[in-house]
Motif scaffolding. Sequence first.
Motif, PDB file in Angstrom:
ATOM      1  N   ARG A  63     -17.874  17.936  58.847  1.00 23.72           N
ATOM      2  CA  ARG A  63     -18.762  16.788  58.971  1.00 23.72           C
ATOM      3  C   ARG A  63     -18.016  15.494  58.689  1.00 23.72           C
ATOM      4  O   ARG A  63     -17.043  15.482  57.957  1.00 23.72           O
ATOM      5  CB  ARG A  63     -19.915  16.955  57.987  1.00 23.72           C
ATOM      6  CG  ARG A  63     -20.563  18.332  58.140  1.00 23.72           C
ATOM      7  CD  ARG A  63     -21.750  18.476  57.296  1.00 23.72           C
ATOM      8  NE  ARG A  63     -22.797  17.690  57.933  1.00 23.72           N
ATOM      9  CZ  ARG A  63     -23.836  17.207  57.302  1.00 23.72           C
ATOM     10  NH1 ARG A  63     -23.983  17.398  56.038  1.00 23.72           N
ATOM     11  NH2 ARG A  63     -24.737  16.515  57.953  1.00 23.72           N
ATOM     12  N   THR A  64     -18.516  14.399  59.243  1.00 17.16           N
ATOM     13  CA  THR A  64     -17.901  13.095  58.993  1.00 17.16           C
ATOM     14  C   THR A  64     -18.296  12.623  57.595  1.00 17.16           C
ATOM     15  O   THR A  64     -19.274  13.090  57.007  1.00 17.16           O
ATOM     16  CB  THR A  64     -18.359  12.043  60.014  1.00 17.16           C
ATOM     17  OG1 THR A  64     -19.758  11.826  59.852  1.00 17.16           O
ATOM     18  CG2 THR A  64     -18.041  12.487  61.435  1.00 17.16           C
ATOM     19  N   ARG A  65     -17.543  11.646  57.083  1.00 11.81           N
ATOM     20  CA  ARG A  65     -17.857  11.089  55.775  1.00 11.81           C
ATOM     21  C   ARG A  65     -19.252  10.461  55.797  1.00 11.81           C
ATOM     22  O   ARG A  65     -20.020  10.587  54.845  1.00 11.81           O
ATOM     23  CB  ARG A  65     -16.819  10.039  55.369  1.00 11.81           C
ATOM     24  CG  ARG A  65     -17.084   9.539  53.953  1.00 11.81           C
ATOM     25  CD  ARG A  65     -16.392   8.223  53.644  1.00 11.81           C
ATOM     26  NE  ARG A  65     -16.744   7.788  52.308  1.00 11.81           N
ATOM     27  CZ  ARG A  65     -17.851   7.099  52.003  1.00 11.81           C
ATOM     28  NH1 ARG A  65     -18.712   6.781  52.938  1.00 11.81           N
ATOM     29  NH2 ARG A  65     -18.103   6.740  50.770  1.00 11.81           N
ATOM     30  N   GLU A  66     -19.570   9.793  56.901  1.00 12.15           N
ATOM     31  CA  GLU A  66     -20.871   9.148  57.007  1.00 12.15           C
ATOM     32  C   GLU A  66     -22.009  10.171  56.946  1.00 12.15           C
ATOM     33  O   GLU A  66     -23.029   9.940  56.293  1.00 12.15           O
ATOM     34  CB  GLU A  66     -20.969   8.345  58.304  1.00 12.15           C
ATOM     35  CG  GLU A  66     -22.243   7.538  58.395  1.00 12.15           C
ATOM     36  CD  GLU A  66     -22.277   6.648  59.606  1.00 12.15           C
ATOM     37  OE1 GLU A  66     -22.960   7.032  60.571  1.00 12.15           O
ATOM     38  OE2 GLU A  66     -21.644   5.585  59.584  1.00 12.15           O
ATOM     39  N   GLN A  67     -21.841  11.312  57.612  1.00 12.46           N
ATOM     40  CA  GLN A  67     -22.858  12.355  57.568  1.00 12.46           C
ATOM     41  C   GLN A  67     -23.012  12.899  56.147  1.00 12.46           C
ATOM     42  O   GLN A  67     -24.123  13.115  55.671  1.00 12.46           O
ATOM     43  CB  GLN A  67     -22.502  13.493  58.522  1.00 12.46           C
ATOM     44  CG  GLN A  67     -22.628  13.124  59.977  1.00 12.46           C
ATOM     45  CD  GLN A  67     -22.022  14.165  60.888  1.00 12.46           C
ATOM     46  OE1 GLN A  67     -21.034  14.802  60.553  1.00 12.46           O
ATOM     47  NE2 GLN A  67     -22.608  14.327  62.063  1.00 12.46           N
ATOM     48  N   LEU A  68     -21.893  13.111  55.469  1.00 14.80           N
ATOM     49  CA  LEU A  68     -21.938  13.586  54.089  1.00 14.80           C
ATOM     50  C   LEU A  68     -22.581  12.550  53.178  1.00 14.80           C
ATOM     51  O   LEU A  68     -23.362  12.882  52.285  1.00 14.80           O
ATOM     52  CB  LEU A  68     -20.524  13.922  53.601  1.00 14.80           C
ATOM     53  CG  LEU A  68     -19.879  15.132  54.270  1.00 14.80           C
ATOM     54  CD1 LEU A  68     -18.389  15.148  53.989  1.00 14.80           C
ATOM     55  CD2 LEU A  68     -20.537  16.417  53.804  1.00 14.80           C
ATOM     56  N   TYR A  69     -22.269  11.276  53.409  1.00 17.57           N
ATOM     57  CA  TYR A  69     -22.848  10.199  52.616  1.00 17.57           C
ATOM     58  C   TYR A  69     -24.369  10.168  52.782  1.00 17.57           C
ATOM     59  O   TYR A  69     -25.109  10.013  51.804  1.00 17.57           O
ATOM     60  CB  TYR A  69     -22.249   8.846  53.024  1.00 17.57           C
ATOM     61  CG  TYR A  69     -22.858   7.691  52.274  1.00 17.57           C
ATOM     62  CD1 TYR A  69     -22.400   7.348  51.004  1.00 17.57           C
ATOM     63  CD2 TYR A  69     -23.914   6.958  52.803  1.00 17.57           C
ATOM     64  CE1 TYR A  69     -22.975   6.307  50.292  1.00 17.57           C
ATOM     65  CE2 TYR A  69     -24.498   5.921  52.110  1.00 17.57           C
ATOM     66  CZ  TYR A  69     -24.021   5.598  50.858  1.00 17.57           C
ATOM     67  OH  TYR A  69     -24.601   4.573  50.160  1.00 17.57           O
ATOM     68  N   GLU A  70     -24.844  10.330  54.027  1.00 18.63           N
ATOM     69  CA  GLU A  70     -26.290  10.338  54.272  1.00 18.63           C
ATOM     70  C   GLU A  70     -26.966  11.504  53.547  1.00 18.63           C
ATOM     71  O   GLU A  70     -28.052  11.350  53.004  1.00 18.63           O
ATOM     72  CB  GLU A  70     -26.582  10.386  55.775  1.00 18.63           C
ATOM     73  CG  GLU A  70     -26.245   9.100  56.506  1.00 18.63           C
ATOM     74  CD  GLU A  70     -27.021   7.896  56.010  1.00 18.63           C
ATOM     75  OE1 GLU A  70     -28.231   8.024  55.710  1.00 18.63           O
ATOM     76  OE2 GLU A  70     -26.407   6.820  55.903  1.00 18.63           O
ATOM     77  N   ASP A  71     -26.316  12.670  53.532  1.00 15.01           N
ATOM     78  CA  ASP A  71     -26.859  13.813  52.788  1.00 15.01           C
ATOM     79  C   ASP A  71     -26.920  13.502  51.294  1.00 15.01           C
ATOM     80  O   ASP A  71     -27.899  13.801  50.621  1.00 15.01           O
ATOM     81  CB  ASP A  71     -26.012  15.070  53.008  1.00 15.01           C
ATOM     82  CG  ASP A  71     -26.371  15.802  54.281  1.00 15.01           C
ATOM     83  OD1 ASP A  71     -27.355  15.409  54.942  1.00 15.01           O
ATOM     84  OD2 ASP A  71     -25.666  16.778  54.599  1.00 15.01           O
ATOM     85  N   ALA A  72     -25.848  12.903  50.783  1.00 12.59           N
ATOM     86  CA  ALA A  72     -25.792  12.544  49.365  1.00 12.59           C
ATOM     87  C   ALA A  72     -26.882  11.525  49.027  1.00 12.59           C
ATOM     88  O   ALA A  72     -27.515  11.601  47.976  1.00 12.59           O
ATOM     89  CB  ALA A  72     -24.416  11.989  49.017  1.00 12.59           C
ATOM     90  N   LYS A  73     -27.109  10.606  49.939  1.00 18.29           N
ATOM     91  CA  LYS A  73     -28.139   9.594  49.747  1.00 18.29           C
ATOM     92  C   LYS A  73     -29.518  10.247  49.674  1.00 18.29           C
ATOM     93  O   LYS A  73     -30.332   9.923  48.806  1.00 18.29           O
ATOM     94  CB  LYS A  73     -28.079   8.596  50.905  1.00 18.29           C
ATOM     95  CG  LYS A  73     -28.975   7.402  50.772  1.00 18.29           C
ATOM     96  CD  LYS A  73     -28.716   6.471  51.939  1.00 18.29           C
ATOM     97  CE  LYS A  73     -29.643   5.293  51.955  1.00 18.29           C
ATOM     98  NZ  LYS A  73     -29.408   4.431  53.124  1.00 18.29           N
ATOM     99  N   ARG A  74     -29.785  11.197  50.596  1.00 15.44           N
ATOM    100  CA  ARG A  74     -31.068  11.907  50.595  1.00 15.44           C
ATOM    101  C   ARG A  74     -31.269  12.705  49.317  1.00 15.44           C
ATOM    102  O   ARG A  74     -32.377  12.842  48.819  1.00 15.44           O
ATOM    103  CB  ARG A  74     -31.157  12.841  51.806  1.00 15.44           C
ATOM    104  CG  ARG A  74     -31.622  12.166  53.075  1.00 15.44           C
ATOM    105  CD  ARG A  74     -31.944  13.171  54.150  1.00 15.44           C
ATOM    106  NE  ARG A  74     -30.774  13.830  54.685  1.00 15.44           N
ATOM    107  CZ  ARG A  74     -29.994  13.351  55.642  1.00 15.44           C
ATOM    108  NH1 ARG A  74     -30.271  12.182  56.166  1.00 15.44           N
ATOM    109  NH2 ARG A  74     -28.960  14.019  56.080  1.00 15.44           N
ATOM    110  N   LYS A  75     -30.160  13.236  48.777  1.00 14.95           N
ATOM    111  CA  LYS A  75     -30.252  14.039  47.551  1.00 14.95           C
ATOM    112  C   LYS A  75     -30.210  13.184  46.293  1.00 14.95           C
ATOM    113  O   LYS A  75     -30.347  13.700  45.186  1.00 14.95           O
ATOM    114  CB  LYS A  75     -29.110  15.073  47.518  1.00 14.95           C
ATOM    115  CG  LYS A  75     -29.260  16.145  48.577  1.00 14.95           C
ATOM    116  CD  LYS A  75     -28.159  17.169  48.469  1.00 14.95           C
ATOM    117  CE  LYS A  75     -28.369  18.264  49.492  1.00 14.95           C
ATOM    118  NZ  LYS A  75     -27.444  19.375  49.332  1.00 14.95           N
TER     119      LYS A  75
END
Length: 108
Positions: A77-89
């Motif tokens: 996954r891209t960093r941005e995708q991981l960041y969005e997941d982290a944001k949701r969590k």
Amino acid sequence: MPQTSWSAKRERQYGHIKDSLRKQGKSESTAEEIAARTVNKERAQHGEAEKANPKTLKDTPAPVRGGQRSHQGAQGRTREQLYEDAKRKGIPGRSKMNKAELEKAVGR
């Protein structure tokens, strides 16, 4: 055929993507979800959707990307995708994390 607003072209596209994913061993529900998301994103990028996320409009279309971010292989996954997941969590300190740190924090 999840959406009635899809054109015949988008219905065919959905079917092809779903069939391809099933052949790759994905479950029926996962294949349907990925196919629907892909078709909806294509519709948004081509101005066929009523509302579109600005990130979607700026993103490279899937046919041009050619599976670059298919969540498989060394890159994942891209960093941005991981960041969005982290944001949701709600993970604290996510803005200062690099890709490896985000992967660890998100648990992927």
